[in-house]
Design a protein around this motif. Structure first.
Motif, PDB file in Angstrom:
ATOM      1  N   ALA A 165       0.828  -1.209   0.000  1.00 17.44           N
ATOM      2  CA  ALA A 165       0.000   0.000   0.000  1.00 17.44           C
ATOM      3  C   ALA A 165       0.861   1.257   0.000  1.00 17.44           C
ATOM      4  CB  ALA A 165      -0.933  -0.007   1.208  1.00 17.44           C
ATOM      5  N   SER A 166       1.926   1.247   0.793  1.00 16.98           N
ATOM      6  CA  SER A 166       2.818   2.408   0.842  1.00 16.98           C
ATOM      7  C   SER A 166       3.559   2.596  -0.470  1.00 16.98           C
ATOM      8  CB  SER A 166       3.820   2.250   1.992  1.00 16.98           C
ATOM      9  OG  SER A 166       3.160   2.191   3.235  1.00 16.98           O
ATOM     10  N   TYR A 167       3.943   1.488  -1.101  1.00 15.47           N
ATOM     11  CA  TYR A 167       4.655   1.604  -2.374  1.00 15.47           C
ATOM     12  C   TYR A 167       3.748   2.192  -3.448  1.00 15.47           C
ATOM     13  CZ  TYR A 167       7.861   0.680  -6.174  1.00 15.47           C
ATOM     14  OH  TYR A 167       8.702   0.834  -7.245  1.00 15.47           O
ATOM     15  N   SER A 168       2.468   1.867  -3.414  1.00 15.18           N
ATOM     16  CA  SER A 168       1.525   2.444  -4.371  1.00 15.18           C
ATOM     17  C   SER A 168       1.433   3.958  -4.191  1.00 15.18           C
ATOM     18  CB  SER A 168       0.143   1.808  -4.193  1.00 15.18           C
ATOM     19  OG  SER A 168      -0.797   2.386  -5.060  1.00 15.18           O
ATOM     20  N   ARG A 169       1.370   4.410  -2.943  1.00 15.79           N
ATOM     21  CA  ARG A 169       1.364   5.855  -2.670  1.00 15.79           C
ATOM     22  C   ARG A 169       2.659   6.502  -3.119  1.00 15.79           C
ATOM     23  NH1 ARG A 169      -0.009   6.347   3.562  1.00 15.79           N
ATOM     24  NH2 ARG A 169       0.260   8.578   3.137  1.00 15.79           N
ATOM     25  N   ALA A 170       3.783   5.840  -2.883  1.00 20.14           N
ATOM     26  CA  ALA A 170       5.073   6.399  -3.270  1.00 20.14           C
ATOM     27  C   ALA A 170       5.185   6.551  -4.784  1.00 20.14           C
ATOM     28  CB  ALA A 170       6.202   5.509  -2.747  1.00 20.14           C
ATOM     29  N   THR A 171       4.611   5.612  -5.526  1.00 21.14           N
ATOM     30  CA  THR A 171       4.664   5.674  -6.982  1.00 21.14           C
ATOM     31  C   THR A 171       3.870   6.864  -7.506  1.00 21.14           C
ATOM     32  OG1 THR A 171       4.908   3.270  -7.099  1.00 21.14           O
ATOM     33  CG2 THR A 171       4.185   4.381  -9.107  1.00 21.14           C
ATOM     34  N   SER A 172       2.771   7.210  -6.849  1.00 17.32           N
ATOM     35  CA  SER A 172       2.003   8.384  -7.274  1.00 17.32           C
ATOM     36  C   SER A 172       2.723   9.679  -6.923  1.00 17.32           C
ATOM     37  CB  SER A 172       0.604   8.364  -6.648  1.00 17.32           C
ATOM     38  OG  SER A 172       0.671   8.529  -5.239  1.00 17.32           O
ATOM     39  N   LEU A 173       3.494   9.667  -5.846  1.00 16.88           N
ATOM     40  CA  LEU A 173       4.240  10.864  -5.435  1.00 16.88           C
ATOM     41  C   LEU A 173       5.514  11.055  -6.244  1.00 16.88           C
ATOM     42  CD1 LEU A 173       3.748  10.424  -1.593  1.00 16.88           C
ATOM     43  CD2 LEU A 173       2.932  12.383  -2.918  1.00 16.88           C
ATOM     44  N   LEU A 174       6.179   9.956  -6.572  1.00 14.72           N
ATOM     45  CA  LEU A 174       7.406   9.985  -7.373  1.00 14.72           C
ATOM     46  C   LEU A 174       7.196   9.080  -8.577  1.00 14.72           C
ATOM     47  CD1 LEU A 174      10.128   9.699  -4.538  1.00 14.72           C
ATOM     48  CD2 LEU A 174       9.158  11.786  -5.549  1.00 14.72           C
TER      49      LEU A 174
END
Length: 331
Positions: A165-174
């Motif tokens: 879940a955190s990696y999905s958020r990180a991909t949208s941010l970066l």
């Protein structure tokens, strides 16, 4: 010599786990589970909290079965006159610390075997082979406790930590398509901080080469954001951009996995980005690097003492810039 039957219940004792402490112990947690896949593992923080019961709980799911924190065990000599965790029995207890009073208190636990490195294993049920010397790094010291208990070699494995879940958020941010270079200017003690303007200069140099500097500012550094955004307008500030969703340590780890390289002080933030597997330039001044280096597969350390001082200000920008470029060329 290892016991003939593998333990069914294991207790691992720590004093407490702050963020950096816990991240450094992750190879121990993984090795304990790999060595004893069928055991029920209890993690006991006797003198304070552990982030394994809070923000890092998703990372130890399936590795630790039970977490007990703030147990009030291991501090007071009067504890020698009573049994810790009355009514509980453990096949194996591993004491990861070396304070003798604490070890004597833990020796009162109801258990079949007790493993501790305190007093050169004098209070331990089993000991390492003759000629054993205590390793320099904390993680190797506690991995050796598993070796002593099991009678088998335990490898120090450094692997990136991953939360989907955190990696999905990180991909949208970066998002894909750019090369990101992380900058982690904070630290728990300001004496461990390289001057912020030098982090800004590294960011400017990276931007001039077509890369995107990414500032990782934790809660204690959030007040720096406005100043740093003005000084380095090319930078991204993902934790501040995502603050409304409750940016936390798992997101920092995931953001690091999106970076090509990063620069950090000796800090909890440095251990967080290292946990994401990013190639890291780690800056050290008054603290001792050899005992607890960040756990990442690719690491360059830049030491103030190499430039004639233990003050962080002694580290020149050019040395850090060269180290970052070295890491980027390896990718």
């Amino acid at each position: 010599m290892a016991a003939s039957a593998p333990p069914r219940t294991i207790l691992a004792y720590v004093g407490l786990d702050l963020m950096g402490d816990a991240l450094m112990k992750m190879p121990f947690v993984r090795a304990l589970r790999e060595t004893y896949p069928q055991a029920r593992i209890t993690w006991l923080a006797g003198k304070g909290k552990t982030v394994f019961s809070g923000p890092l709980a998703p990372l130890v799911k399936g590795l630790i079965d039970e977490v007990i924190e703030d147990a009030g065990i291991g501090s007071d000599w009067t504890e020698l006159f009573r049994r810790p965790l009355p009514g509980r029995h453990f096949d194996l207890v591993i004491d990861t610390q070396r304070r003798v009073l604490t070890t004597l208190i833990l020796r009162r636990l109801d258990c079949d075997r007790f493993i501790s490195g305190a007093m050169d294993f004098a209070l331990s049920s089993q000991r390492p082979p003759s000629g054993y010397r205590k390793p320099v790094t904390m993680i190797r010291q506690i991995l050796d406790l598993i070796e002593v208990a099991s009678g088998t070699a335990v490898e120090e494995k450094i692997a990136p930590l991953y939360d989907p879940a955190s990696y999905s958020r990180a991909t949208s941010l970066l998002p894909d398509g750019k090369t990101y270079v992380g900058l982690v200017p904070g630290a728990g003690g300001r004496h461990k901080c390289w001057p912020r303007e030098r982090f800004v200069e590294i960011g400017r140099r990276q931007a001039s080469r077509g890369r995107v500097p990414v500032m990782i500012l934790g809660p204690d550094e959030s007040s720096w954001a406005a100043e740093l955004k003005t000084a380095l307008p090319e930078a991204r500030f993902p934790l501040q951009e995502d603050a409304a969703r409750g940016a936390g340590p798992l997101l920092t780890i995931a953001l690091a996995a999106r970076m090509a390289a990063a620069v950090s002080n000796d800090s909890g933030g440095g251990h967080l980005v290292a946990a994401g597997g990013v190639p890291l330039v780690s800056l050290w001044g008054p603290t001792v690097m050899e005992k607890a280096p960040p756990q990442t597969p690719t690491l360059i350390t830049v030491l103030a003492r190499s430039f004639g001082s233990t003050a962080m200000e002694a580290i020149p920008v050019d040395a850090v810039d060269e180290a970052v470029e070295t890491l980027l060329k390896k990718n």
